[in-house]
Write an enzyme that holds these catalytic residues in place. Structure first.
Site, short mmCIF file in Angstrom:
data_model
loop_
_atom_site.label_atom_id
_atom_site.label_comp_id
_atom_site.label_asym_id
_atom_site.label_seq_id
_atom_site.Cartn_x
_atom_site.Cartn_y
_atom_site.Cartn_z
N CYS A 116 0.83 -1.21 0.00
CA CYS A 116 0.00 0.00 0.00
C CYS A 116 0.86 1.26 0.00
CB CYS A 116 -0.94 0.00 1.19
SG CYS A 116 -0.11 -0.15 2.80
N HIS A 361 -1.58 1.10 7.53
CA HIS A 361 -2.05 1.10 6.14
C HIS A 361 -1.94 2.51 5.57
CE1 HIS A 361 -4.18 -0.16 2.63
NE2 HIS A 361 -5.20 0.66 2.84
#
Length: 825
Positions: A116, A361
């Protein structure tokens, strides 16, 4: 409290009465030798009523078709009666769900596990129109020599024109040799990527591509030290250093203005930190600060949210709220005031979710330069946020606009709201009295600002400040709207799109065909089952295998009709298969047989007379056998209890004990064979009772005849048969002699071992004993000694089976070396 009663239709009726009637019918057939129609109806259960909703599909009723299909609102886990959603899911992933809404809606990037951080940076670079055009203008021959540039151009081309809602990032990640299972820092990734791209692009002849990294992202600073006595700057102060992002502190600071002030603040050098001035030739007080010399067109600001904790030698994330403006005025931040407007507009926000440093994330909120719309990029998922970077939701890290009321402040702008939620945007008063929204986030990790184009002329050119703050012009890709693709990339993307469209068409066709076929099959099953029951005795009917019927009911493509499982050896309907077949009306049979073929057709008069008579005979024989076995079992019990004195034949005691424990059956079984097998020696004679497993008992003659008859019935082809040993049978002399010899050998060997244990008691027991000087001792191999101990200590049945140790003469040689001395190893 009474237990609730279960509805009777859910209970399976007890078949005991029906079984008794069938047995009585078979006995009648055996006695009379005749079979009537009533007998057939009774034996084949054709006289039972058509079942209505028992929900069990009773096996003892061939007229029951209940439970073959689920209720109108029910479903099954497989076959044509499962939920349509499950049927669709079984077809595999729906490619239509990957369809991109439109080219105006950006595409996402696949997350390969922990990529990510890379996806967020790549989306920020792609959404910069100028950078995108530079990458897509690289010459083909350069791309062939530079795999990273080649994969980046392909990735950008697919993000630009792919029909899929997300693009596979694996080729680019693999080219960079990144470990997709390890989370990395997005700031470090951007720094390394820009450095790599700058080196690769130096080989390009394209004016737009060769210096695109420097033109967009590179600024310069200098570290200036000024003497407080003479006022001169140090020689090192004139050195200009390039930067691609400004790393600003967050700890203890609330806004971007405060962080910039902290970054550019003047540090006083005094006391022990005094500066040695070459002009004054002495250590003097001085001031030191960072000066911004030039600014890039894309200003990357790295917020230092990770701080090092010396006590624990670990890093910690700062999660306090931090505010930043939509519009950033950098004119007064330059060391030399700029002659042009340096107004920057917020273009992207990189966000790190989570409180841990090495996990969490990354997502990105990026503004589309053409439409002004903000988009959230969360790997494969892309969402429209509207005209504000955090959308209209004020929860979490997003914010809502407040009323545009100017805040008159002399200090840097602060933000209303608590430290955990993002504050509502406010409007601060800037230098030229224009209002700018202020946003706040506790997770913003990187900010990107684009230099604003301020007039019509500058819409076609971009301003780049050189070292002397002079303006130069460079064509901007934003003037052409959406960047067009080079032909070779367009052809590649068109091919991928064509393949994707074909996959969508194939899936759609497969889905429509499957659903249509299932609906047809369901209608067929309902129709035929509605006609299946036979309504009267006079009506002709056909027998059909219940196993095939279930396959036909559940499968999309049923097999050929197969009735062979319900046939007897004479090709007729076997009475024993009544529980495995159904009675089908002639109209229903014709429809099934005409469509699926197979067979054979077994009509109502295809019952087997021979099998019925044979079954009747077996039943009577079974009755007789059970009665006889009950009688002899009582006699066997008396033999085992020692109450029988008229024994005439020997049988194995262990075998007789097991025979008594078995349930009474209708016929002999394999267990009834060999009542004398374990008491017979290899020579065919009676084994001596001293032998292992040779214990025996005397049974009466009538009991022995029953055992003998069963044994011969079970194994009629046994060449040895079932040997009889009547009372007075002599034991085998050869076996007796052998047993005597073994017994004598055991006694002799036991005496030798006892003597050895007495002579070497300590050595046999493994006890240690003191060594005395001037005494003679001998070395023995430890392995041999262990074998000897096992041998002399073995007793009972192990006397003969334990291996005798080797001769010492053969093992002593293993302890000596070539020179005949004891070997140290």
């Amino acid at each position: 409290m009474n237990r609730p009663t279960t509805r009777s239709k859910n209970k399976k009726p007890k078949p005991s009465n029906d079984v008794d009637k069938i047995l009585d019918t078979l006995r009648k057939i055996h006695a009379s030798g005749e079979i009537t129609q009533d007998d057939i109806n009774q034996l084949y259960s054709t006289g039972k009523l058509v079942c209505q909703g028992c929900r069990l599909n009773a096996k003892d009723n061939p007229n029951c078709f209940c439970g073959l299909i689920p209720s109108p609102n029910g479903s099954r886990k497989s076959g044509i009666w499962q939920k349509m959603s499950d049927v669709i899911q079984s077809l595999g992933p729906d490619p239509f769900k990957e369809l991109r809404a439109s080219l105006d809606s950006p595409a996402g990037l696949t997350n390969l596990g922990a990529t990510c951080y890379a996806n967020s940076i790549l989306q920020c670079l792609y959404m910069n129109t100028t950078f995108r055009k530079g990458v897509l203008s690289i010459e083909v021959d350069v791309l062939r020599k530079q795999p990273v540039l080649d994969q980046l151009a392909r990735l950008f081309a697919q993000l630009h024109a792919s029909k899929r809602a997300f693009v596979d990032s694996a080729p680019f990640i693999k080219t960079l040799e990144l470990d997709n299972g390890v989370q990395q820092d997005s700031h470090e990734f951007l720094t390394l990527l820009l450095s790599l791209l700058e080196r690769c692009l130096s080989n390009s002849q394209s004016v737009v591509a060769r210096t695109i990294v420097q033109d967009l992202f590179r600024g310069s600073v200098s570290h200036v030290t000024t003497c407080s006595r003479c006022g001169k700057d140090s020689e090192a102060s004139s050195k200009i250093e390039d930067f691609y992002e400004l790393e600003l502190n967050v700890l203890g600071l609330k806004s971007l203005d405060e962080s910039l002030d902290d970054y550019l603040r003047v540090e006083e050098l005094n006391g022990e930190n005094q500066y040695f001035c070459e002009s004054c030739e002495a250590r003097v007080d001085a001031s030191r600060s960072i000066k911004l010399r030039t600014l890039p067109r894309v200003l990357n600001i790295q917020l230092k949210r990770y701080v090092f904790l010396p006590k624990t030698t670990t890093k910690k994330k700062i999660t306090s709220a931090f505010s930043f403006p939509r519009e950033l005025d950098m004119r007064k931040r330059l060391y030399d005031p700029a002659q042009v407007d340096l107004i920057y507009d917020l273009s992207a926000i990189l966000i790190h979710k989570g409180t841990a440093v090495n996990s969490g994330h990354y997502i990105a909120h990026i503004k589309d330069e053409k439409t002004g719309q903000w988009w959230e990029f969360d790997d494969e998922h892309v969402s429209n946020l509207g005209d504000r970077p955090f959308g209209d939701d004020s929860s979490g890290y997003k914010s809502k606009p407040s009323q545009k009321e100017p805040l008159v402040r002399s200090s840097p702008v602060s933000v209303a709201g608590d430290a955990t939620n993002n504050a509502l945007p406010q409007f601060a008063e800037n230098g030229d009295s224009e209002h700018s929204e202020i946003f706040s986030s506790a997770d913003a990790y990187m900010l990107m600002y684009n230099l604003r184009q301020t007039n019509t002329h500058l819409q076609k050119t971009s301003v780049v400040l050189d070292g002397n703050n002079m303006e130069t012009e460079r064509m901007d890709s934003t003037s052409n709207g959406i960047t067009s693709l080079p032909s070779y990339l367009r052809d590649e993307v068109d091919e991928l799109n064509a393949s994707y469209v074909e996959a969508c068409c194939q899936y759609k066709l497969r889905k429509e065909t499957t659903l249509h076929l299932i609906e047809e099959r369901r209608q067929e099953v309902r129709l035929i089952l509605s006609e299946a029951p036979v309504q009267s005795f006079e009506e002709p009917f056909y027998w059909i295998s219940a196993n095939w019927l279930r396959l036909w009911v559940d499968n999309i493509t049923p097999p050929v009709l197969d009735n062979t499982l319900i046939q007897c050896s004479h090709g007729k309907v076997h009475m024993a298969e009544v529980g495995s077949m159904k009675r089908l009306s002639a109209s229903a049979w014709v429809k099934l047989f005409s469509k699926y073929g197979g067979g054979p057709a077994l009509a109502n008069d295809d019952y087997c007379v021979d099998c019925l008579k044979e079954a009747a005979h077996k039943l009577v024989c079974a009755d007789s056998y059970r009665d006889r076995r009950k009688t002899v079992k009582e006699l066997a019990d008396s033999v085992l209890s020692g109450n029988c004195s008229d024994g005439m034949y020997y049988v194995s005691k262990a075998w007789l004990q097991q025979w008594v424990k078995r349930k009474i059956t209708d016929a002999p079984s394999e267990a009834d064979a060999g009542p004398t097998a374990s008491i017979r020696c290899p020579h065919g004679q009676l084994l001596p009772e001293q032998a292992a497993g040779a214990r025996r008992l005397l049974v009466p003659e009538n009991l022995w005849l029953f055992f003998y008859e069963d044994a011969v019935t079970v194994n009629p082809d046994d060449p040895l048969g079932c040997p009889s040993f009547p009372i007075g049978s002599e034991q085998c002399s050869q076996c007796s002699e052998k047993i005597s010899e073994v017994a004598c050998l055991e006694d002799s060997l036991r005496a030798v071992k006892n003597k050895q244990r007495e002579n070497h008691e300590k050595l046999a027991a493994g006890k240690s004993f003191p060594l005395h000087p001037y005494h003679e001792y001998y070395l023995l191999p430890s392995v041999w000694l262990t074998t000897w101990r096992n041998y002399v200590n073995a007793g009972g049945k192990n006397t003969l089976s334990c291996n005798e140790p080797e001769s010492l003469d053969s093992v002593i040689d293993k302890l000596t070396c070539e020179k005949g001395c004891a070997c140290a190893s």
